[in-house]
Design an enzyme around this catalytic site. Structure first.
Site, PDB file in Angstrom:
ATOM      1  N   ARG A  97       0.835  -1.199   0.000  1.00 29.31           N
ATOM      2  CA  ARG A  97       0.000   0.000   0.000  1.00 29.31           C
ATOM      3  C   ARG A  97       0.879   1.263   0.000  1.00 29.31           C
ATOM      4  NH1 ARG A  97      -5.905   0.493  -0.205  1.00 29.31           N
ATOM      5  NH2 ARG A  97      -6.147   2.677   0.305  1.00 29.31           N
ATOM      6  N   ILE A 153      -8.280   5.582   0.635  1.00 30.96           N
ATOM      7  CA  ILE A 153      -7.630   6.349   1.707  1.00 30.96           C
ATOM      8  C   ILE A 153      -6.157   6.469   1.317  1.00 30.96           C
ATOM      9  CG2 ILE A 153      -7.070   6.382   4.164  1.00 30.96           C
ATOM     10  CD1 ILE A 153     -10.063   6.414   3.715  1.00 30.96           C
ATOM     11  N   THR A 169     -14.704  15.597  -0.780  1.00 32.45           N
ATOM     12  CA  THR A 169     -16.142  15.794  -0.608  1.00 32.45           C
ATOM     13  C   THR A 169     -16.769  14.474  -0.172  1.00 32.45           C
ATOM     14  OG1 THR A 169     -18.205  16.434  -1.664  1.00 32.45           O
ATOM     15  CG2 THR A 169     -16.510  15.557  -3.130  1.00 32.45           C
ATOM     16  N   HIS A 170     -17.608  14.564   0.874  1.00 34.74           N
ATOM     17  CA  HIS A 170     -18.190  13.364   1.485  1.00 34.74           C
ATOM     18  C   HIS A 170     -19.712  13.502   1.523  1.00 34.74           C
ATOM     19  CE1 HIS A 170     -18.516   9.891   4.090  1.00 34.74           C
ATOM     20  NE2 HIS A 170     -19.346  10.586   4.840  1.00 34.74           N
ATOM     21  N   ASP A 204      -7.192  14.681   6.606  1.00 30.62           N
ATOM     22  CA  ASP A 204      -6.106  14.387   7.546  1.00 30.62           C
ATOM     23  C   ASP A 204      -5.914  12.879   7.587  1.00 30.62           C
ATOM     24  OD1 ASP A 204      -8.118  13.371   9.115  1.00 30.62           O
ATOM     25  OD2 ASP A 204      -7.952  14.855  10.713  1.00 30.62           O
ATOM     26  N   GLY A 232      -7.178  10.602   9.399  1.00 31.05           N
ATOM     27  CA  GLY A 232      -8.313   9.761   9.772  1.00 31.05           C
ATOM     28  C   GLY A 232      -9.226   9.545   8.573  1.00 31.05           C
ATOM     29  N   ASP A 236     -12.317  10.658   6.933  1.00 25.05           N
ATOM     30  CA  ASP A 236     -13.295  11.761   6.885  1.00 25.05           C
ATOM     31  C   ASP A 236     -13.336  12.571   8.182  1.00 25.05           C
ATOM     32  OD1 ASP A 236     -14.064  10.944   4.284  1.00 25.05           O
ATOM     33  OD2 ASP A 236     -15.422   9.458   5.114  1.00 25.05           O
TER      34      ASP A 236
HETATM   35  C1  GRF Z   1     -19.990  11.721  -4.292  1.00 24.72           C
HETATM   36  O1  GRF Z   1     -21.237  11.719  -3.653  1.00 24.72           O
HETATM   37  C2  GRF Z   1     -18.878  11.632  -3.296  1.00 24.72           C
HETATM   38  O2  GRF Z   1     -19.102  12.351  -2.126  1.00 24.72           O
HETATM   39  C3  GRF Z   1     -18.875  10.149  -3.012  1.00 24.72           C
HETATM   40  O3  GRF Z   1     -19.035   9.571  -4.291  1.00 24.72           O
HETATM   41  C4  GRF Z   1     -19.777  10.460  -5.107  1.00 24.72           C
HETATM   42  C5  GRF Z   1     -18.974  10.702  -6.344  1.00 24.72           C
HETATM   43  O4  GRF Z   1     -19.788  11.128  -7.386  1.00 24.72           O
HETATM   44  N1  GRF Z   1     -17.715   9.740  -2.303  1.00 24.72           N
HETATM   45  P1  GRF Z   1     -19.171  11.518  -8.816  1.00 24.72           P
HETATM   46  O5  GRF Z   1     -18.185  10.448  -9.210  1.00 24.72           O
HETATM   47  O6  GRF Z   1     -18.526  12.872  -8.674  1.00 24.72           O
HETATM   48  O7  GRF Z   1     -20.358  11.560  -9.732  1.00 24.72           O
END
Ligand code: GRF
Length: 226
Positions: free
Chosen positions: A88, A115, A131-132, A164, A166, A168
């Site tokens: 990894r 990760i 983005t989560h 970071d 962790g 998310d």
């Molecule tokens: C998003 O909702 C992101 O937060 C999640 O996977 C999705 C990705 O969507 N981890 P895309 O590939 O940008 O359409």
């Protein structure tokens, strides 16, 4: 390339206005790439004013629509698959090297389902955002939408945050709220995720624009946008 200190902005504004050059973005994807597309569209709509441009798109797998979107936009791409490396850490090193080759000011994980390791964080920490699809710190991990639904949450949403070491857990930059409706229980994860993604795409575009144009500071868990 030397990494800037974690607390400085990628392209700090000068005393009289916006940064001297657009911030360079490397975007990492694993799937359909609609968040990437939202960034590309927003930049194309205002190439001078946006304050950033995508210089490359990286992925952890081949054959995804996200990479097709990058190629359609004429962008260089790279793929680093975990299974092609002995460890990894070796994969992490390869991903960091491939990313560094494009000298990014900001790295954007937009649906990148891996990760990253210590080396990647050491090189890009403080300028690596993710983005989560949930309201962190609730429902971290790979199944944020499903977990919120299963828990019976009445609102969920999306979070753009610095990465970071962790899962998310990094400092939060911005969040968007989405109501969970009755039909989500019957229709399941996909319908809710689609509604979250509509908010998420706008949020990500807005965050990247603000970080690039105005700079930012990270003080502990707080992200300060001017
Ligand atoms: C998003 O909702 C992101 O937060 C999640 O996977 C999705 C990705 O969507 N981890 P895309 O590939 O940008 O359409």
């Amino acid at each position: 390339m030397a990494s800037p200190p974690a607390s400085t902005s990628p392209a700090p504004p000068g005393p009289t206005g916006p940064p001297a050059r657009p911030a360079r973005l490397v975007v990492l994807v694993s799937g359909s790439g609609t968040n990437l597309q939202a960034l590309l569209d927003a930049i194309a709509a205002d190439p001078e004013g946006f304050g950033a441009r995508v210089v490359a798109v990286g992925a952890d797998r081949d054959g995804i629509v996200g990479l097709e979107r990058a190629e359609r936009a004429g962008l260089p791409t790279f793929v680093r698959r975990v299974k092609d490396y002995g460890t990894r850490d070796a994969w992490d090193h390869a991903l960091a090297e491939a990313t560094a080759a494009y000298e990014p000011d900001l790295v954007v994980s937009a649906g990148f389902m891996k990760i990253v390791g210590k080396e990647f964080l050491a090189r890009f920490g403080g300028r690596f955002i993710n983005t989560h699809p949930a309201l962190l710190p609730s429902f971290p991990g790979a199944h944020g939408v499903r977990d919120a639904l299963a828990y019976g949450a009445k609102v969920t949403g999306c979070t753009v945050h610095f990465v970071d070491d962790g899962v998310d857990t990094g400092p939060i930059i911005a969040q968007g709220v989405v109501e969970v409706v009755e039909e989500d229980t019957a229709e399941g994860e996909a319908a809710l995720h689609e509604r979250i993604k509509e908010v998420e795409r706008r949020l990500l575009v807005d965050v990247v624009r603000r970080l690039a144009r105005s700079g930012y500071r990270i003080e502990g868990r707080k992200v300060i946008l001017p």
